[in-house]
Design a protein around this motif. Structure first.
Motif, PDB file in Angstrom:
ATOM      1  N   VAL A 340      29.544  24.463  51.252  1.00  0.00           N
ATOM      2  CA  VAL A 340      30.866  24.121  51.761  1.00  0.00           C
ATOM      3  C   VAL A 340      31.692  25.398  51.913  1.00  0.00           C
ATOM      4  O   VAL A 340      31.558  26.342  51.135  1.00  0.00           O
ATOM      5  N   LYS A 341      32.532  25.422  52.920  1.00  0.00           N
ATOM      6  CA  LYS A 341      33.370  26.573  53.214  1.00  0.00           C
ATOM      7  C   LYS A 341      34.840  26.189  53.088  1.00  0.00           C
ATOM      8  O   LYS A 341      35.208  25.023  53.227  1.00  0.00           O
ATOM      9  N   CYS A 342      35.648  27.192  52.832  1.00  0.00           N
ATOM     10  CA  CYS A 342      37.086  26.945  52.747  1.00  0.00           C
ATOM     11  C   CYS A 342      37.642  26.433  54.072  1.00  0.00           C
ATOM     12  O   CYS A 342      38.646  25.716  54.093  1.00  0.00           O
ATOM     13  N   SER A 343      36.986  26.794  55.156  1.00  0.00           N
ATOM     14  CA  SER A 343      37.435  26.347  56.473  1.00  0.00           C
ATOM     15  C   SER A 343      36.984  24.925  56.785  1.00  0.00           C
ATOM     16  O   SER A 343      37.449  24.331  57.757  1.00  0.00           O
ATOM     17  N   ASP A 344      36.080  24.359  55.961  1.00  0.00           N
ATOM     18  CA  ASP A 344      35.563  23.015  56.234  1.00  0.00           C
ATOM     19  C   ASP A 344      36.559  21.931  55.872  1.00  0.00           C
ATOM     20  O   ASP A 344      36.665  20.921  56.568  1.00  0.00           O
ATOM     21  N   ASP A 345      37.255  22.105  54.754  1.00  0.00           N
ATOM     22  CA  ASP A 345      38.099  21.043  54.229  1.00  0.00           C
ATOM     23  C   ASP A 345      39.255  21.666  53.455  1.00  0.00           C
ATOM     24  O   ASP A 345      39.069  22.653  52.727  1.00  0.00           O
ATOM     25  N   ALA A 346      40.429  21.081  53.606  1.00  0.00           N
ATOM     26  CA  ALA A 346      41.620  21.621  52.939  1.00  0.00           C
ATOM     27  C   ALA A 346      41.490  21.571  51.427  1.00  0.00           C
ATOM     28  O   ALA A 346      42.068  22.406  50.720  1.00  0.00           O
ATOM     29  N   ARG A 347      40.723  20.614  50.901  1.00  0.00           N
ATOM     30  CA  ARG A 347      40.571  20.506  49.449  1.00  0.00           C
ATOM     31  C   ARG A 347      39.773  21.676  48.881  1.00  0.00           C
ATOM     32  O   ARG A 347      40.054  22.150  47.776  1.00  0.00           O
ATOM     33  N   VAL A 348      38.777  22.134  49.631  1.00  0.00           N
ATOM     34  CA  VAL A 348      38.005  23.295  49.184  1.00  0.00           C
ATOM     35  C   VAL A 348      38.879  24.545  49.215  1.00  0.00           C
ATOM     36  O   VAL A 348      38.885  25.349  48.278  1.00  0.00           O
ATOM     37  N   LYS A 349      39.614  24.705  50.283  1.00  0.00           N
ATOM     38  CA  LYS A 349      40.521  25.847  50.387  1.00  0.00           C
ATOM     39  C   LYS A 349      41.543  25.839  49.257  1.00  0.00           C
ATOM     40  O   LYS A 349      41.862  26.883  48.674  1.00  0.00           O
ATOM     41  N   GLN A 350      42.028  24.644  48.913  1.00  0.00           N
ATOM     42  CA  GLN A 350      43.041  24.533  47.869  1.00  0.00           C
ATOM     43  C   GLN A 350      42.490  24.889  46.495  1.00  0.00           C
ATOM     44  O   GLN A 350      43.150  25.580  45.710  1.00  0.00           O
ATOM     45  N   VAL A 351      41.268  24.444  46.182  1.00  0.00           N
ATOM     46  CA  VAL A 351      40.731  24.724  44.852  1.00  0.00           C
ATOM     47  C   VAL A 351      40.452  26.218  44.687  1.00  0.00           C
ATOM     48  O   VAL A 351      40.660  26.784  43.606  1.00  0.00           O
ATOM     49  N   PHE A 352      40.016  26.890  45.746  1.00  0.00           N
ATOM     50  CA  PHE A 352      39.830  28.339  45.666  1.00  0.00           C
ATOM     51  C   PHE A 352      41.179  29.042  45.521  1.00  0.00           C
ATOM     52  O   PHE A 352      41.303  30.011  44.769  1.00  0.00           O
ATOM     53  N   HIS A 353      42.174  28.548  46.236  1.00  0.00           N
ATOM     54  CA  HIS A 353      43.513  29.133  46.128  1.00  0.00           C
ATOM     55  C   HIS A 353      44.056  28.982  44.710  1.00  0.00           C
ATOM     56  O   HIS A 353      44.578  29.940  44.120  1.00  0.00           O
ATOM     57  N   VAL A 354      43.936  27.783  44.142  1.00  0.00           N
ATOM     58  CA  VAL A 354      44.449  27.533  42.791  1.00  0.00           C
ATOM     59  C   VAL A 354      43.741  28.422  41.779  1.00  0.00           C
ATOM     60  O   VAL A 354      44.367  29.008  40.889  1.00  0.00           O
TER      61      VAL A 354
END
Length: 798
Positions: A340-354
């Motif tokens: 999974v990539k951060c660009s695939d889903d906002a939830r993945v991007k959010q967990v990496f950001h947090v």
């Protein structure tokens, strides 16, 4: 056992409002104290009991309480987790001190303990036997007692317990010791059986079953089971059912028709980490699980990003989980390895950001325990997942911990005991992230230099340790590559690492050798013996060489102005390869190798083998046409065309029939115009500005960002003079134009640039940064060049 004085403490010292949060068979980080004495308590048995019965203590540990350490009171309520109850996850029960000195917990009538027998079903599936006379193994009752496991489960891991007895393991199983149920290793057969109908499993038990199955897959229990066989299909089906169970979409018999929230949203820190890792293993085992695993990853990311879920032992408690950093690393690593990539889903991007911008920097700043491997794993996960957020908070926090004194007062900090692999992965990942950050207009911040310095020193120091603790060749190569991109340099350390790679060439991979050559040339470090040894090692693996490895090695030799028989043999290897698309040669590989040939030719490194290689590559470039190359790649081809014309290469240079030459020339002119504009807008380097000011004071007409020749070649500083109609170019060497070792050696790329300028100008003066800051020397060099303006091939280095 408590002393009498401790037992007789007045009841007022035991406030009823205090809650203790116990975890099965796990020691707490916050032990209780009574009157300065360490109070050792006991975890309550996990056996389901009838309502109103007494649960006796079992297994020594320290209770974890939500109160300051050394508090002079004792909790009278325990938070008790029922690990295998699907209806009730926990209960609060009175916690009392019995007359025999042990603690007891009375289960209240309204506890809601599950009476459906699902725990017994789990016992049958795991083959657990229980009896008073002592257990003998899975699926076998203790003497004088009753057995819950069935005879067919004898091969599965189980445990016998009883009065006076001790745990043992069944045949073919794994030892359990005193581990709780969730910590026992389940056989692959049990995992498959549970996965066939996971409705009886709680969320934590479902994860643990998936984790055990992944461990078996990773350890090779599935070896001999061919894909497509019935057992392999059973493993995949079981994993798919467990994934659906966690998503709340299980179609198994007995599954609840509806739920308030998917089971994955009930997982705690540890189980989220285990689940992420397990999914990465199972998807690697069978890609057909990928689609549903990705959906579970999105839900997992949503859960992990919620406040304090990963940070704490229990989400609604303030106490930090002792393995919070490790669990964060497990979650991010698992997500990235699933694909999974951060660009695939906002939830993945959010967990990496947090994690990267809030949680990990905060945990590290608080001094929380964090393993070196967790730090490098998180960085690699950011690379694989395409994280493009800010890395500066994380890098700064790591840099502070790297520089802190260790517990013994000796320097080394958090990474003091890091293995070479951890340092290598961290430096490599940071270089990748720096590359990505620069492209996005950001970077890693000033803390990166601290990490690079500590990592390079640690890798060099590890070479003095026993062989089993020394860095592997790939780790050395990745470290050098990372340091080259981060721009960190220390002559002594780079020399040590370079020679270490040469000494271990026998076990190096072609990729590692190619990366080492590229890193050394980028760092500006050259030793003919080291370069030759690396090339010979690469040629010994000629049947394994990939196109990128060939082109990178040739490019590195060109930058270092390195020639010789090994370079000729490398050219012969390239000439013998299929450079078409079917041969996996992409446009960038073709153009890089041709640019390297042009650079080598300009500095006098020429041979029939190199020319044959150029013919071979140019033929393929012309066949593909201009549409196959990006603008930057076309600009690399222009010097190759000029060199082909200069030496009269058989077959010529770029083709005019399909517009290849026209497109390349246009891109070259456009690129030179952009460079000139950049110099004019920025004013050039400090040395260039000093040189321009000195010449103007001496009465010379100076043009910053001049262009010479019909193709508009850039001359950063061009002096106009009536005796020299084409002007005299002044070139101030930048840091990348000169090698650090040996000092004063000019890179092949700079020498190729000078050769092109000399062909278009009446003269050329080359100055170092230090010489450019001496006005008298600058004017003297230019005056001397004017005397020889008719001979434009003289280079003066100040």
């Amino acid at each position: 056992m408590l002393s009498e004085s401790s037992r007789l403490l007045p009841s007022s010292r035991f406030p009823s409002c205090l809650q203790a949060h116990g975890a099965l068979a796990r020691c707490s980080q916050s032990p209780l104290f009574i009157q300065g004495m360490n109070l050792t308590s006991h975890i309550i048995s996990s056996r389901r009991r009838p309502a109103g019965s007494t649960l006796k203590s079992k297994g020594k540990t320290n209770h974890h309480v939500s109160s300051p350490q050394n508090a002079p009171y004792f909790p009278d309520t325990v938070h008790y987790q029922l690990p295998f109850s699907s209806r009730t996850s926990s209960l609060h029960a009175p916690f009392i001190l019995a007359s025999h000195g042990r603690f007891q917990c009375v289960v209240p009538q309204a506890s809601g303990v599950d009476d459906s027998g699902r725990e017994d079903a789990h016992d049958q599936q795991t083959g657990r036997g229980r009896g008073r006379g002592g257990g003998r193994g899975g699926g076998q009752a203790g003497r004088g007692g009753r057995g819950r496991g069935e005879q067919r489960n004898r091969q599965e891991p189980g445990r016998g317990t009883g009065k006076g007895g001790r745990a043992s393991r069944g045949r073919g199983g794994f030892p359990h010791g005193d581990k709780s149920r969730e910590e026992r290793v389940l056989s692959l057969e049990v995992c498959i059986k549970n996965g066939a109908n996971p409705a009886h499993l709680t969320p934590n038990s479902t994860v643990f079953c998936m984790y055990n199955m992944a461990k078996h897959v990773e350890m090779g229990t599935h070896r001999g089971v061919q894909h497509g066989s019935s057992k392999c299909a059973d493993v995949v089906d079981a994993a798919r059912n467990l994934i659906r169970q966690l998503l709340g979409s299980s179609s198994s018999v007995g599954a609840p028709a509806s739920a308030l929230q998917p089971p994955v949203q009930q997982l705690d820190s540890k189980h989220l980490s285990l689940l992420a890792w397990s999914l990465s293993v199972m998807v690697g085992f069978d890609e057909s699980l990928s689609a549903e695993a990705r959906q579970l990853c999105y839900a997992l990311a949503e859960r992990a990003a919620q406040p304090r879920v990963i940070r704490t032992v229990v989400p609604d408690v303030q106490d930090v989980h002792p393995e919070a950093c490790r669990n964060w690393a497990g979650v991010l690593y698992g997500l990235a390895k699933v694909g999974v990539k951060c660009s695939d889903d906002a939830r993945v991007k959010q967990v990496f950001h947090v994690c990267m911008e809030q949680e990990l920097p905060d945990l590290l700043s608080q001094g929380q325990r964090c393993l070196p491997q967790s730090i490098s794993t998180v960085a690699l996960a950011c690379v694989d997942a395409g994280y493009e957020g800010s890395m500066e908070p994380f890098i700064s926090a790591v840099a502070r911990r790297v520089g802190e004194p260790s517990m013994g007062g000796v320097g080394g900090g958090m990474m003091a005991n890091a293995a070479p692999q951890a340092w290598s992965n961290l430096i490599y990942a940071c270089a990748k992230l720096e590359q990505r950050g620069e492209q996005a207009g950001g970077g890693l911040g000033g803390g990166m230099s601290i990490i690079a310095e500590a990592g390079a020193a640690a890798m060099a120091s590890a070479l003095q340790k026993p062989v089993q603790y020394q860095p592997k060749p790939q780790e050395l190569a990745n470290t050098l590559w990372g340091l080259s991109y981060l721009g960190w340099y220390d002559a002594d350390i780079i020399e040590v690492l370079a020679h270490a790679v040469v000494e271990r060439m026998g076990s190096s991979t072609p990729q590692g050798i190619s990366n080492t050559l590229f890193a050394l040339s980028t760092l500006g470090w050259y030793d003919s013996g080291v370069y030759d040894a690396l090339l010979v090692a690469l040629l010994n693996r000629s049947d394994q060489l990939a196109p990128q490895q060939c082109s990178n090695a040739m490019y590195s030799c060109a930058v270092a102005s390195h020639g010789g028989s090994a370079v000729d043999k490398l050219a012969q290897v390239i000439s013998g390869q299929d450079v078409s698309k079917q041969g996996r040669w992409n446009t960038q590989d073709l153009n890089s190798a041709l640019y390297a040939w042009a650079v080598l030719g300009c500095i006098g490194v020429a041979s029939d083998s190199l020319n044959e290689m150029a013919q071979h590559l140019l033929r393929e470039v012309n066949n593909r046409g201009p549409a196959a190359s990006q603008a930057s790649h076309l600009r690399q081809l222009y010097p190759a065309h000029l060199e082909a014309e200069r030496v009269g290469l058989q077959g010529g240079g770029l083709s005019t029939a399909n517009g290849m030459l026209q497109a390349t020339a246009e891109q070259h002119i456009q690129g030179q115009a952009e460079l000139c504009m950049k110099v004019r807008q920025s004013g050039g380097t400090a040395g260039m500005r000093h040189a321009a000011a000195a010449l103007q004071r001496a009465g010379y007409e100076v043009e910053l960002g001049g262009r010479v020749g019909q193709d508009g070649y850039q001359a950063e500083l061009l002096v106009r003079h009536e005796g020299c109609p084409n002007g005299i170019a002044v070139d101030v060497l930048s840091g990348t134009d000169r090698f650090r070792h040996p000092p004063g050696q000019i890179s092949g790329k700079a020498r190729q640039r000078h050769a092109q300028i000399r062909q278009r100008c009446d003269g050329l003066v080359v100055l170092s940064e230090a010489a450019a800051k001496q006005p008298g020397l600058v004017v003297q060099q230019l005056d001397q060049e004017l005397w020889y303006c008719s001979s434009a091939d003289l280079i003066k280095i100040g």
